[in-house]
Design an enzyme around this catalytic site. Structure first.
Site, short mmCIF file in Angstrom:
data_model
loop_
_atom_site.label_atom_id
_atom_site.label_comp_id
_atom_site.label_asym_id
_atom_site.label_seq_id
_atom_site.Cartn_x
_atom_site.Cartn_y
_atom_site.Cartn_z
N GLU A 1 57.04 9.27 90.82
CA GLU A 1 57.37 7.94 90.30
C GLU A 1 58.83 7.88 89.85
OE1 GLU A 1 53.24 7.38 87.85
OE2 GLU A 1 55.10 6.76 86.89
N CYS B 1 64.85 5.93 85.47
CA CYS B 1 64.20 7.12 84.92
C CYS B 1 63.66 7.92 86.10
CB CYS B 1 63.08 6.69 83.98
SG CYS B 1 62.15 8.10 83.35
N CYS C 1 53.33 18.67 86.22
CA CYS C 1 54.06 19.36 85.14
C CYS C 1 53.16 20.42 84.52
CB CYS C 1 54.48 18.34 84.08
SG CYS C 1 55.45 19.10 82.76
N CYS D 1 51.38 18.79 77.83
CA CYS D 1 51.32 17.95 76.62
C CYS D 1 50.06 17.10 76.71
CB CYS D 1 52.56 17.07 76.52
SG CYS D 1 54.08 18.02 76.56
N CYS E 1 49.94 13.23 77.69
CA CYS E 1 50.79 12.79 78.80
C CYS E 1 50.03 12.68 80.11
CB CYS E 1 51.93 13.79 78.95
SG CYS E 1 52.92 13.53 80.41
N GLY F 1 57.50 15.69 85.03
CA GLY F 1 58.04 17.05 85.10
C GLY F 1 58.90 17.42 83.91
N GLU F 2 59.16 18.71 83.79
CA GLU F 2 60.06 19.22 82.75
C GLU F 2 61.36 19.60 83.46
OE1 GLU F 2 60.61 19.92 79.34
OE2 GLU F 2 62.41 20.68 80.29
N SER G 1 65.92 14.85 79.15
CA SER G 1 64.93 15.06 78.08
C SER G 1 64.11 16.32 78.35
CB SER G 1 64.00 13.84 78.07
OG SER G 1 62.93 14.08 77.20
N ASN H 1 51.42 4.42 75.24
CA ASN H 1 50.65 3.70 76.26
C ASN H 1 49.36 4.47 76.49
OD1 ASN H 1 52.27 1.42 77.20
ND2 ASN H 1 53.73 2.98 77.84
N CYS I 1 54.18 7.41 81.41
CA CYS I 1 54.83 8.30 82.35
C CYS I 1 53.79 9.02 83.21
CB CYS I 1 55.64 9.30 81.54
SG CYS I 1 56.03 10.79 82.38
S1 SF4 Z 1 56.01 15.43 81.78
FE1 SF4 Z 1 56.98 15.78 79.75
S2 SF4 Z 1 55.50 14.97 78.26
FE2 SF4 Z 1 54.40 15.24 80.22
S3 SF4 Z 1 53.45 17.28 80.13
FE3 SF4 Z 1 55.45 17.51 81.11
S4 SF4 Z 1 56.89 18.01 79.45
FE4 SF4 Z 1 55.02 17.17 78.50
#
Ligand code: SF4
Length: 350
Positions: free
Chosen positions: A95, A108, A115, A119, A122, A166-167, A198, A297, A338
């Site tokens: 996305e 974004c 990921c 978290c 998420c 993703g991280e 981020s 959200n 997200c």
């Molecule tokens: S995308 Fe960001 S908020 Fe979601 S699990 Fe990965 S690090 Fe965590």
């Protein structure tokens, strides 16, 4: 022997110069190519009229203009937030979100397919990491969104946040090359101050990012004011607890002098209490920062609920001299959490 062609979008200026020299072309051809692709938005070598015909043939033999396939474009007509679902060459999807602000358009981008950080709140973390994005897959997100804006007679993107699926620091080498293309005056040309990355807190890369791109912005997905709570909702905290994270941020700040953005999603009855606001103020005292309080959200797959205490929380922070803003809700009509859209799509497909 056939040479394997590589994506022209996978080179930053330095690596393209080196590659072109190895092919017998001139170093300055790299700048010309960058300008054609990223500033004049051409999609083939034949349009590059200031490059010799013989060189164009060599370019065609060695590089391709690949693309991502847009499989969905969803627009929230209240605020023009637009979500693009792109299909990659292995049929996986990512996305990318376009947002309109007073100062212009911001994008974004995603950095991985899925990921691994897990978290709990998420939607992206619901699908484990399948792989990291390549440099061209990063770049083509912005190239495609700029094409979309141009087609709709709108100005190109002026700001970028790397906060999608993703991280990013788990894909640091490709991220670094992408940021170089983005920031290069001959490339996409976004100013460093208009670029934000981020992370959930991969501390060695935080310091590395400060050294590599001291003028770009750093945002930390924090979401909890103490280790007990952060361990529960962000597994990364077991590896890098808060005291280690804060030390890394202090080191980052010594290098860059930048103000750090702290992302804090308010979760009802979990991290939105007055006590949490006080703990957060104390935790962040040693660093120069501001806090983005984010409305959650809700997603069907977990139990977290949206908090209504943003104003009270913000007031406690202010009384402790911590600046915060309450981020306006955007694009809620189009599965704004997200990774939510992609999660729904992949669930049906794979
Ligand atoms: S995308 Fe960001 S908020 Fe979601 S699990 Fe990965 S690090 Fe965590």
């Amino acid at each position: 022997m056939l040479t394997e062609k590589t994506s022209i979008y996978s080179y930053d200026l330095n690596s393209l110069e080196t590659k072109l020299i190895s092919l017998g072309l001139k170093k300055f051809n790299a700048k010309q190519i960058f300008q054609w692709i990223y500033q004049k938005h051409v999609q083939d070598f034949d349009s590059m009229t200031n490059i010799a015909k013989s060189s164009i043939e060599i370019l065609k033999q060695n590089f391709i203009f690949n693309n991502l396939k847009i499989i969905k474009t969803l627009i929230d007509d209240r605020d023009e937030t637009t979500k693009f679902l792109f299909e990659l060459k292995d049929k996986r999807v990512i996305e990318t979100v376009l947002m309109k602000f007073d100062y212009g358009y911001s994008i974004c981008v995603s950095s991985q397919i899925g990921c691994n950080m897990g978290c709990k709140f998420c939607a992206s973390g619901l699908l484990k990491k399948i792989r990291s994005l390549s440099v061209d897959e990063f770049v083509l997100q912005i190239v495609n969104v700029n094409r979309y804006l141009i087609t709709n007679n709108k100005p190109c993107i002026t700001n970028l946040v790397c906060m999608g699926i993703g991280e990013p620091f788990d894909n640091y080498d490709n991220l670094k090359q992408f940021l170089s293309i983005l920031n290069d005056p001959f490339g996409i040309g976004l100013g460093a101050r208009h670029i934000t990355v981020s992370t959930c807190g991969l501390i060695d890369k935080i310091v590395q990012f400060g050294k590599d791109f001291p003028q770009m912005n750093l945002a930390i997905s924090l979401h909890a004011p103490n280790d007990d709570l952060r361990n529960k909702i962000m597994p990364v905290n077991h590896a890098y607890p808060l005291d280690v994270l804060i030390k890394a941020l202090i080191e980052y700040q010594k290098i860059t002098k930048n103000r750090i953005g702290i992302e804090y999603i308010l979760l009802k009855d979990l991290n939105d209490t007055p006590e949490c606001a006080k703990q957060l103020s104390k935790l962040l005292k040693p660093i120069y920062c501001y806090i983005n309080l984010i409305r959650y959200n809700e997603v069907a797959e977990n139990e977290f609920k949206t908090s209504t205490k943003a104003n009270d929380f913000s007031k406690i922070l202010a009384s402790n001299n911590i600046i915060s803003t309450i981020r306006l809700e955007r694009g809620s009509k189009i599965a704004a959490a997200c990774g939510q859209l992609r999660a729904n799509y992949e669930k049906d497909k794979f």
